[in-house]
Design an enzyme around this catalytic site. Structure first.
Site, short mmCIF file in Angstrom:
data_model
loop_
_atom_site.label_atom_id
_atom_site.label_comp_id
_atom_site.label_asym_id
_atom_site.label_seq_id
_atom_site.Cartn_x
_atom_site.Cartn_y
_atom_site.Cartn_z
N SER A 1 -13.12 -5.47 1.77
CA SER A 1 -14.01 -4.91 0.76
C SER A 1 -15.48 -5.27 1.01
CB SER A 1 -13.59 -5.36 -0.64
OG SER A 1 -14.06 -4.44 -1.62
N GLY B 1 -16.62 -0.01 -2.76
CA GLY B 1 -17.46 1.19 -2.80
C GLY B 1 -18.73 1.04 -3.61
N TYR C 1 0.83 -1.20 0.00
CA TYR C 1 0.00 0.00 0.00
C TYR C 1 0.86 1.25 0.00
CZ TYR C 1 -3.74 -3.18 1.54
OH TYR C 1 -4.64 -4.20 1.65
N LEU D 1 -17.85 -3.37 1.16
CA LEU D 1 -18.68 -2.51 0.31
C LEU D 1 -18.39 -2.73 -1.16
CD1 LEU D 1 -18.65 0.84 2.35
CD2 LEU D 1 -20.42 -0.92 2.27
N LEU E 1 -21.30 -0.89 -3.29
CA LEU E 1 -22.53 -1.06 -2.52
C LEU E 1 -23.04 0.22 -1.88
CD1 LEU E 1 -21.82 -4.59 -1.03
CD2 LEU E 1 -23.87 -3.94 -2.33
N THR E 2 -22.29 1.31 -1.97
CA THR E 2 -22.81 2.61 -1.52
C THR E 2 -23.78 3.18 -2.55
OG1 THR E 2 -21.06 3.93 -2.58
CG2 THR E 2 -20.63 3.08 -0.34
N GLY E 3 -23.71 2.66 -3.77
CA GLY E 3 -24.55 3.17 -4.84
C GLY E 3 -23.96 4.32 -5.61
N LYS E 4 -22.76 4.78 -5.22
CA LYS E 4 -22.21 5.99 -5.84
C LYS E 4 -21.71 5.78 -7.26
CE LYS E 4 -17.66 5.47 -3.58
NZ LYS E 4 -16.74 6.09 -2.59
#
Length: 350
Positions: free
Chosen positions: A238, A243, A53, A240, A245-248
């Site tokens: 992960s 990301g 990372y 989400l 699953l936030t819908g963004k």
């Protein structure tokens, strides 16, 4: 904050693990400092990082996140025992990391020393293999035809695993690491490491972290059952779905500065027609029950039987607050029923 046992280690870890992989690319040292302080104040005592990372992984970003954590620790050495720190050795394939070579006993020893230096600490609580030397069904290779096992040299892999175990055991005895874990591995990997450690009297695997979410639940029930019976902590990463699953990201949206707006992270294999349809329906379930999509997804992950601690990550403080608060939510039977109906329609959308 609730806590669970980390396998057989005797350590109690918070049900929320603070992920850090954006620190150094999407997040600054100042951002990371604020996230660490907030997480600790909420009772989170578990932090996960990796030598690879920050992400997306590049030669320039390699080691940045560990360095950022080390900078915080250098200013707060008296707080080292407030949290359990986990990091990982990168597997083969990155040309700028040990020339892209496989994980070996020698690589384990040198990589632990390098991580300790970057982290500015004397010990690592949980040292993990980021991915195995052999190819596994992770990162969308779990569909038929994308991977095969019949041409694998089983004995060669067992020999490699024993060499890795011996190096990990040596590092435990030297006080450099306390425990070790797996990542992006399988039931066979868990079983083989357990067998080898028992046969040779070596350090025992404590945990495994794999991708797990409403969009990617292939570890339930088979791998998670193995974890429960072998006392191996299961750590979803992960939750989400990067990301999604936030819908963004619905309808092709790519908010500026978001993860999917970065090269190598712009949806990858998760951005499919079925995934988008599933996300849209989960968003409707969340709205129906007065939850945000992120809260629904994280609370669902937390309540799955066998999950030990869920790794979350955020680029903004308001996201981190929302995510942590989700673990105080107890989903009702009605919510779980609605979630199950969507899940049954989209059991493997990518």
């Amino acid at each position: 904050m609730k806590y669970s046992k980390l396998g057989r280690t005797g350590l109690d870890v918070s049900r929320v693990c603070l992920g850090t992989m954006t620190w150094g690319t999407q997040n600054t040292q100042e951002d990371a400092d604020a996230q660490i302080e907030y997480a600790l104040a909420q009772g989170i005592n578990f932090m996960d990082t990796a030598e690879m990372y920050s992400v997306p992984p590049t030669p320039e970003s390699y080691g940045k996140t560990e360095t950022i954590i080390g900078n915080w620790l250098s200013r707060n050495p008296h707080r080292r025992d407030e949290f359990i720190l986990a990091t990982k050795i990168a597997g083969k394939g990155l040309g700028y990391v040990r020339n892209g070579g496989e994980i070996t006993g020698e690589a384990i020893i040198s990589s632990i020393d390098a991580s300790l230096e970057r982290l500015q600490t004397d010990y690592i609580d949980l040292y993990q293999m980021h991915w195995p030397n052999r190819t596994t069904p992770h990162f969308a290779k779990h569909h038929p035809g994308r991977i095969n096992f019949t041409d694998v040299d089983t004995e060669a892999h067992k020999s490699q695993m024993l060499e890795i175990l011996q190096a990990l055991d040596e590092s435990v005895k030297a006080g450099k690491i306390r425990h070790f874990g797996l990542s992006d591995d399988t039931t066979w990997g868990i079983s083989e490491y357990v067998k080898l450690s028992e046969k040779h009297g070596l350090a025992r695997v404590a945990s495994i972290q794999n991708e797990f979410s409403l969009l990617h639940a292939k570890d339930w029930p088979y791998l998670i059952e193995q974890c429960v019976h072998d006392d191996v902590a299961y750590l979803p990463w992960s939750p989400l779905a990067a990301g999604a699953l936030t819908g963004k990201y619905l309808n092709g949206a790519r908010p500026e500065g978001s993860r999917w707006s970065f090269t190598q992270r712009n949806g990858l294999f998760r951005d499919t027609e079925l995934s988008n349809a599933a996300v849209a329906e989960y968003c409707e379930v969340a709205k129906k029950h007065g939850l945000t999509p992120a809260q629904l997804s994280l609370a669902w992950c937390d309540q799955v039987d066998g999950v030990t601690s869920t790794i979350i990550g955020a680029t903004k403080m308001d996201q981190l607050i929302e995510d942590i608060d989700a673990f105080d939510i107890a989903l009702s039977d009605d919510v779980l029923k609605d979630v199950a109906e969507v899940f049954e329609r989209y059991p493997m959308p990518f």
